[in-house]
Design a protein around this motif. Structure first.
Motif, PDB file in Angstrom:
ATOM      1  N   ARG A  18       0.804  -3.879 -28.188  1.00  0.00           N
ATOM      2  CA  ARG A  18       2.135  -5.157 -28.066  1.00  0.00           C
ATOM      3  C   ARG A  18       1.341  -6.759 -28.179  1.00  0.00           C
ATOM      4  NH1 ARG A  18       8.000  -3.301 -25.650  1.00  0.00           N
ATOM      5  NH2 ARG A  18       7.676  -1.446 -26.353  1.00  0.00           N
ATOM      6  N   PRO A  19       0.748  -7.113 -28.706  1.00  0.00           N
ATOM      7  CA  PRO A  19      -0.074  -8.718 -28.617  1.00  0.00           C
ATOM      8  C   PRO A  19       0.275  -9.042 -27.097  1.00  0.00           C
ATOM      9  CG  PRO A  19       1.505  -9.183 -30.476  1.00  0.00           C
ATOM     10  CD  PRO A  19       1.352  -7.678 -30.012  1.00  0.00           C
ATOM     11  N   LEU A  20       1.608  -9.356 -26.516  1.00  0.00           N
ATOM     12  CA  LEU A  20       1.928 -10.632 -25.568  1.00  0.00           C
ATOM     13  C   LEU A  20       2.286  -9.125 -24.197  1.00  0.00           C
ATOM     14  CD1 LEU A  20       4.122 -12.643 -27.268  1.00  0.00           C
ATOM     15  CD2 LEU A  20       1.526 -12.780 -26.597  1.00  0.00           C
ATOM     16  N   LYS A  21       1.794  -8.044 -24.424  1.00  0.00           N
ATOM     17  CA  LYS A  21       1.846  -7.131 -22.833  1.00  0.00           C
ATOM     18  C   LYS A  21       1.904  -7.724 -21.448  1.00  0.00           C
ATOM     19  CE  LYS A  21      -1.992  -4.449 -23.786  1.00  0.00           C
ATOM     20  NZ  LYS A  21      -2.870  -4.421 -21.948  1.00  0.00           N
ATOM     21  N   ASP A  22       1.072  -8.254 -21.353  1.00  0.00           N
ATOM     22  CA  ASP A  22       1.506  -9.370 -20.098  1.00  0.00           C
ATOM     23  C   ASP A  22       0.936 -10.618 -19.927  1.00  0.00           C
ATOM     24  OD1 ASP A  22      -0.997  -7.108 -19.612  1.00  0.00           O
ATOM     25  OD2 ASP A  22      -2.825  -7.259 -20.043  1.00  0.00           O
ATOM     26  N   ARG A  23       1.834 -11.077 -20.922  1.00  0.00           N
ATOM     27  CA  ARG A  23       2.520 -12.442 -20.844  1.00  0.00           C
ATOM     28  C   ARG A  23       4.310 -12.497 -20.097  1.00  0.00           C
ATOM     29  NH1 ARG A  23      -0.388 -14.704 -24.895  1.00  0.00           N
ATOM     30  NH2 ARG A  23      -2.336 -13.781 -24.887  1.00  0.00           N
ATOM     31  N   VAL A  24       4.383 -13.888 -19.348  1.00  0.00           N
ATOM     32  CA  VAL A  24       5.801 -13.871 -18.792  1.00  0.00           C
ATOM     33  C   VAL A  24       5.735 -15.011 -19.833  1.00  0.00           C
ATOM     34  CG1 VAL A  24       6.228 -14.829 -16.865  1.00  0.00           C
ATOM     35  CG2 VAL A  24       4.453 -13.374 -16.754  1.00  0.00           C
ATOM     36  N   ALA A  25       6.747 -14.983 -20.148  1.00  0.00           N
ATOM     37  CA  ALA A  25       8.121 -16.241 -20.129  1.00  0.00           C
ATOM     38  C   ALA A  25       8.822 -16.813 -19.931  1.00  0.00           C
ATOM     39  CB  ALA A  25       8.411 -15.704 -22.193  1.00  0.00           C
TER      40      ALA A  25
END
Length: 323
Positions: A18-25
């Motif tokens: 998943r390309p956003l696996k370490d992101r917080v939204a």
């Protein structure tokens, strides 16, 4: 051309892919429609998503709708994603600051901020501005614009703590369309054009921090509210639009798009290391879908704004030619 039958929504890939696996939204206004789809698609891409809104199981909003912020988080968790539902009235800055404080405490960062609260449910059509109920009109502007200002003001100190942060405003109408067309209600017209201008201004102010701001507009959104208004469903909207024996939906509803096209294009922007090329701009889902080769959940790529321009030039333009 799209099918009249909606396929099952896609399964999420394993987290390692998943390309956003370490992101917080943070998705402000994730209760229903575009906000719910954006939150789900960000989570499917691996982001940890904070979903905020007013509507809860115990206290539904004054929209008179059944969707809740808790249900959005439950849908994400059922998809295998990670999310929290936080009750927040974005007209109350102290509640937003508490949300941001909690994100900081739990993650120490915020990578993606999405301002999606709309206020369209409060619009009054067919009245001259001076004949409107001013308090009711300001309710739309407060919901659709003041909430965005409040949220950006509270959350941008955390977003700008590290470079690469992304601020997205969800609006209605491309810059070109809104510059040449009146939205038939002063409060709505001011609100939607101001949201795009907010992204423009923030884009300039975020440059020094290495962050990006832009606005995205969907086309004719096939939200839960629209489907119910037109007495149709995600399985039959196209055939119903083309049914000459039905009064609703109108034939032009054949150009509509699901909220997930907005979610998918937003994820593509958030995953793009070169997303700063879009800084300050307002882009349509169709423009982004074309750039990133993304289709809606039925396999089509609707160009609502292109269709509307064609319809002005030729009243016989067929929506199916713009999918």
């Amino acid at each position: 051309m799209t099918s009249s039958h909606a396929p099952a929504e896609p399964e999420s890939p394993p987290f390692v892919q998943r390309p956003l696996k370490d992101r917080v939204a943070l998705v402000a206004g994730a209760t229903r429609g575009a906000g719910r789809a954006i939150a789900r698609d960000l989570a499917r891409a691996g982001a940890y998503v904070y979903c905020t809104g007013r509507s809860t199981f115990a206290h539904p909003s004054d929209y008179g709708r059944g969707e809740t912020i808790e249900a959005t988080a439950q849908l994400i968790q059922a998809d295998g994603g990670r999310a929290q539902a936080l009750v927040c009235d974005h007209l109350r800055p102290e509640m937003i600051h508490e949300v941001v404080r909690r994100i900081d405490e739990e993650h120490g960062r915020l990578d993606v901020l999405v301002n999606d609260i709309g206020g369209e449910a409060y619009v009054s059509w067919g009245e001259k501005f001076w004949d409107t109920d001013f308090e009711a009109g300001m309710k739309l502007m407060n919901a659709g614009l003041l909430t965005h200002l409040n949220t950006a003001h509270a959350a941008l100190p955390l977003l700008t703590r590290a470079s690469g942060g992304l601020h997205i405003e969800i609006t209605d109408g491309t810059s070109e369309f809104n510059a040449a067309h009146y939205r038939e209600a002063v409060y709505l017209d001011l609100t939607k054009t101001a949201v795009s201008r907010l992204a423009f201004g923030l884009g300039h102010e975020l440059i020094d921090s290495g962050c990006t701001a832009l606005a995205i507009t969907p086309g004719w959104l096939r939200s839960e509210m629209m489907l119910e208004l037109f007495d149709t469903s995600e399985q039959t909207w196209l055939s119903d639009s083309l049914d000459a024996d039905r009064e609703v939906p109108p034939a032009d509803f054949a150009i509509s798009e699901s909220p997930h096209l907005l979610g998918r294009t937003l994820v593509a922007v958030a995953s793009d290391p070169n997303r700063h090329r879009f800084n300050t701009r307002t882009l349509s889902t169709w423009e982004l879908a074309d750039i990133y080769a993304i289709d809606d959940i039925d396999g089509s790529r609707p160009d609502s704004w292109g269709f509307m321009a064609a319809k002005e030039a030729d009243s016989g333009a067929d929506a199916r030619d713009y999918r």
